[in-house]
Write a protein that holds these residues in place. Structure first.
Motif, PDB file in Angstrom:
ATOM      1  N   ARG A 146       0.827  -1.213   0.000  1.00  0.00           N
ATOM      2  CA  ARG A 146       0.000   0.000   0.000  1.00  0.00           C
ATOM      3  C   ARG A 146       0.859   1.261   0.000  1.00  0.00           C
ATOM      4  NH1 ARG A 146      -5.295   1.171   1.464  1.00  0.00           N
ATOM      5  NH2 ARG A 146      -5.740  -0.812   0.407  1.00  0.00           N
ATOM      6  N   ALA A 147       1.959   1.261   0.750  1.00  0.00           N
ATOM      7  CA  ALA A 147       2.828   2.439   0.786  1.00  0.00           C
ATOM      8  C   ALA A 147       3.409   2.726  -0.592  1.00  0.00           C
ATOM      9  CB  ALA A 147       3.941   2.233   1.812  1.00  0.00           C
ATOM     10  N   TRP A 148       3.878   1.688  -1.291  1.00  0.00           N
ATOM     11  CA  TRP A 148       4.418   1.899  -2.628  1.00  0.00           C
ATOM     12  C   TRP A 148       3.323   2.270  -3.611  1.00  0.00           C
ATOM     13  CZ3 TRP A 148       7.786  -2.999  -1.798  1.00  0.00           C
ATOM     14  CH2 TRP A 148       8.995  -2.624  -1.189  1.00  0.00           C
ATOM     15  N   ARG A 149       2.134   1.738  -3.405  1.00  0.00           N
ATOM     16  CA  ARG A 149       1.016   2.121  -4.268  1.00  0.00           C
ATOM     17  C   ARG A 149       0.698   3.607  -4.084  1.00  0.00           C
ATOM     18  NH1 ARG A 149      -5.165  -0.230  -4.019  1.00  0.00           N
ATOM     19  NH2 ARG A 149      -5.880   0.632  -6.020  1.00  0.00           N
ATOM     20  N   HIS A 150       0.764   4.091  -2.845  1.00  0.00           N
ATOM     21  CA  HIS A 150       0.545   5.518  -2.593  1.00  0.00           C
ATOM     22  C   HIS A 150       1.581   6.374  -3.312  1.00  0.00           C
ATOM     23  CE1 HIS A 150      -2.756   4.952   0.007  1.00  0.00           C
ATOM     24  NE2 HIS A 150      -2.118   4.754   1.153  1.00  0.00           N
ATOM     25  N   ARG A 151       2.750   5.802  -3.566  1.00  0.00           N
ATOM     26  CA  ARG A 151       3.797   6.521  -4.285  1.00  0.00           C
ATOM     27  C   ARG A 151       3.620   6.435  -5.802  1.00  0.00           C
ATOM     28  NH1 ARG A 151       9.693   5.398  -1.516  1.00  0.00           N
ATOM     29  NH2 ARG A 151       9.257   6.238   0.565  1.00  0.00           N
ATOM     30  N   VAL A 157       1.989  -2.530  -7.837  1.00  0.00           N
ATOM     31  CA  VAL A 157       2.519  -3.616  -6.999  1.00  0.00           C
ATOM     32  C   VAL A 157       1.710  -4.884  -7.244  1.00  0.00           C
ATOM     33  CG1 VAL A 157       3.099  -4.344  -4.660  1.00  0.00           C
ATOM     34  CG2 VAL A 157       3.154  -1.909  -5.247  1.00  0.00           C
ATOM     35  N   GLN A 158       2.400  -5.976  -7.482  1.00  0.00           N
ATOM     36  CA  GLN A 158       1.773  -7.285  -7.650  1.00  0.00           C
ATOM     37  C   GLN A 158       2.207  -8.192  -6.510  1.00  0.00           C
ATOM     38  OE1 GLN A 158      -0.357  -8.817 -10.226  1.00  0.00           O
ATOM     39  NE2 GLN A 158      -0.434 -10.206  -8.479  1.00  0.00           N
ATOM     40  N   ALA A 218      -4.942  -4.545  -0.827  1.00  0.00           N
ATOM     41  CA  ALA A 218      -3.840  -3.595  -0.678  1.00  0.00           C
ATOM     42  C   ALA A 218      -3.360  -3.034  -2.006  1.00  0.00           C
ATOM     43  CB  ALA A 218      -2.671  -4.259   0.049  1.00  0.00           C
ATOM     44  N   THR A 219      -3.421  -3.827  -3.066  1.00  0.00           N
ATOM     45  CA  THR A 219      -2.805  -3.437  -4.335  1.00  0.00           C
ATOM     46  C   THR A 219      -3.787  -3.064  -5.429  1.00  0.00           C
ATOM     47  OG1 THR A 219      -2.777  -5.695  -5.200  1.00  0.00           O
ATOM     48  CG2 THR A 219      -0.886  -5.009  -3.856  1.00  0.00           C
ATOM     49  N   GLY A 220      -5.029  -3.560  -5.332  1.00  0.00           N
ATOM     50  CA  GLY A 220      -5.964  -3.390  -6.423  1.00  0.00           C
ATOM     51  C   GLY A 220      -5.738  -4.361  -7.560  1.00  0.00           C
ATOM     52  N   ARG A 221      -4.873  -5.358  -7.343  1.00  0.00           N
ATOM     53  CA  ARG A 221      -4.580  -6.379  -8.346  1.00  0.00           C
ATOM     54  C   ARG A 221      -4.779  -7.753  -7.728  1.00  0.00           C
ATOM     55  NH1 ARG A 221      -0.186  -4.380 -12.295  1.00  0.00           N
ATOM     56  NH2 ARG A 221       0.324  -6.586 -12.490  1.00  0.00           N
TER      57      ARG A 221
END
Length: 436
Positions: A25-30, A34-35, A52-55
């Motif tokens: 989630r943190a990297w997605r916010h950036r 993310v998979q 968390a990722t949407g994937r």
């Protein structure tokens, strides 16, 4: 080109899932794609990954799957920026006898894909010994590379300093240290975490985990430790035959343990899936040509299932002319009765004679290799199926004709053979793949 990492630990229960969700989630916010993947036979964690990722996340399993199948599954991360594989149990924990491409250990996946491992270490009740454990894991198996560690549940700044110094002396990078933080604890029950779809606030919880981890972990350093990865062309697909052209699939809080790769394989082969909810007293779609009841938590909803007259009548009518199959919890619902943890006996659908009880708990856990003695939906007699069993029921009666000869991972024959009667079949194991 995506970068790959494996999130693992010395043991279960130290925070692998929380860290995986927080990093994703943190990297997605950036703004990163993310998979996630789950190493091993876990039906629950992939839904948290997707939240968390949407994937969509899927399982990869070295005991049940060949390298081609694993390559096919992980290739979905080709368009991601970072790929995270969350491990099961401890890094090297698997079964004693090798399966299709390994023992089921997370280390198999790390070595196979060439992804470094981030260890989650809980140093509660110890200090420098945590470094000895991390160093032992780093050096245990050539081909498995340790990127560094994240400390979880550190007791105090002094405690953190002692552990950090020891890890630094051992040449092991420390990406961060997390103090205890109850607000990011994921609720659990007897088969693992409470499912993501049952938690209305799961998005907020993951956001809080991402915020907390972002404050205490060097996200850039973790990302730099990931290995650049070029997905390899898979020599084969999933090797999964759908059980029918149109599949009526039970799907609700009582029937939710379905491996995502199985559903994707069914759809990829051209099958349609029509879901229905037994807890909402819905019966299977009568236009379907097969009905599938997955596992889940029927023991928590046994009274509702017993009172769902339309569901039970609809399933019985369906089974008069077409196949119905149940896995684990679904198998129990196809049976005659289920006794809940309070000792209350609930009438089930009666398509099979199976009787189970949760009043006297007995854990059944492990990989299963089944040789079918008779056909079941999607598989012919003689097929060899690889799966996994995990439940706490005691079997009072399994009187019907056995469906299969079932072995555990050591090759020992087990008593949970599954059953067949008329058009109904059931197994205690959840199917992962068929041997080809």
């Amino acid at each position: 080109m995506p970068a790959g990492l494996v999130i693992s630990a010395p043991a279960s229960g130290v925070g692998k899932t929380t860290l995986t969700l927080a990093l994703a989630r943190a990297w997605r916010h950036r703004g990163l794609n993310v998979q996630c993947f789950k190493s091993g036979p876990d039906y629950i964690d992939p839904a948290f990954h997707a939240a968390a990722t949407g994937r969509a996340s899927v399982n990869v399993d070295s005991w049940a799957m060949d390298r081609g199948t694993i390559a096919h599954l992980v290739s979905r991360g080709a368009d991601a920026d970072v790929v995270l594989a969350e491990g099961s149990m401890g890094l090297f924990d698997g079964v004693a006898a090798r399966g299709v491409s390994g023992t089921g250990a997370t280390a198999d996946i790390a070595e196979m894909l060439g992804w470094p491992v981030v260890l989650v270490i809980d140093p509660s009740g110890q200090a420098q010994t945590a470094a000895a454990i991390a160093a032992g894991l780093r050096d245990y198996r050539p081909g498995v590379r340790l990127a560094g560690v994240v400390l979880n549940r550190v007791a105090s700044p002094r405690h953190e300093d002692l552990v950090r110094r020891a890890l630094n002396d051992a040449g092991i990078a420390v990406f961060g240290a997390l103090p205890r933080h109850a607000e990011i604890s994921l609720p659990k029950r007897h088969l693992g975490l409470v499912q993501a779809e049952e938690q209305a606030e799961i998005g907020k919880l993951i956001d809080e985990a991402a915020r907390f981890v972002g404050e205490h972990v060097d996200l850039d350093a973790v990302l730099r430790s990931a290995a650049s990865w070029s997905p390899q062309a898979a020599s084969n697909g999933l090797n999964v035959t759908p059980p029918g052209q149109r599949i009526a699939l039970a799907r609700d809080a009582a029937f939710s343990f379905v491996y995502p790769h199985m559903l994707e394989a069914w759809r990829a082969a051209g099958a349609e899936i029509a879901t229905f909810s037994p807890l909402a007293d819905e019966g299977p779609d009568m236009s379907a040509d097969v009905c599938w009841l997955p596992g889940g938590y029927p023991e928590l909803h046994a009274g509702t299932i017993a009172a769902s007259a339309r569901f039970r009548a609809g399933l019985r009518a369906f089974a008069e002319t077409r196949p119905v199959h149940g896995e684990c919890g679904g198998y129990m619902v196809l049976g005659t009765a289920l006794t809940d943890a309070d000792g209350v006996r609930h009438e089930m659908t009666g398509l099979l004679g199976l009787e189970t009880s949760f009043a006297r708990r007995r854990m059944h856990l492990g990989y299963r290799l089944a040789a079918l003695a008779a056909p079941m939906p999607g598989h012919q007699a003689g097929a060899r199926l690889r799966g996994h069993e995990f439940h706490y029921s005691t079997i009072f009666a399994q009187p019907d004709t056995p469906l299969a000869v079932v072995h555990d991972a050591t090759g020992a024959v087990i008593a949970e053979t599954g059953s067949r009667r008329g058009h109904a079949t059931g197994t205690f194991f959840h199917l992962i793949a068929e041997d080809r």
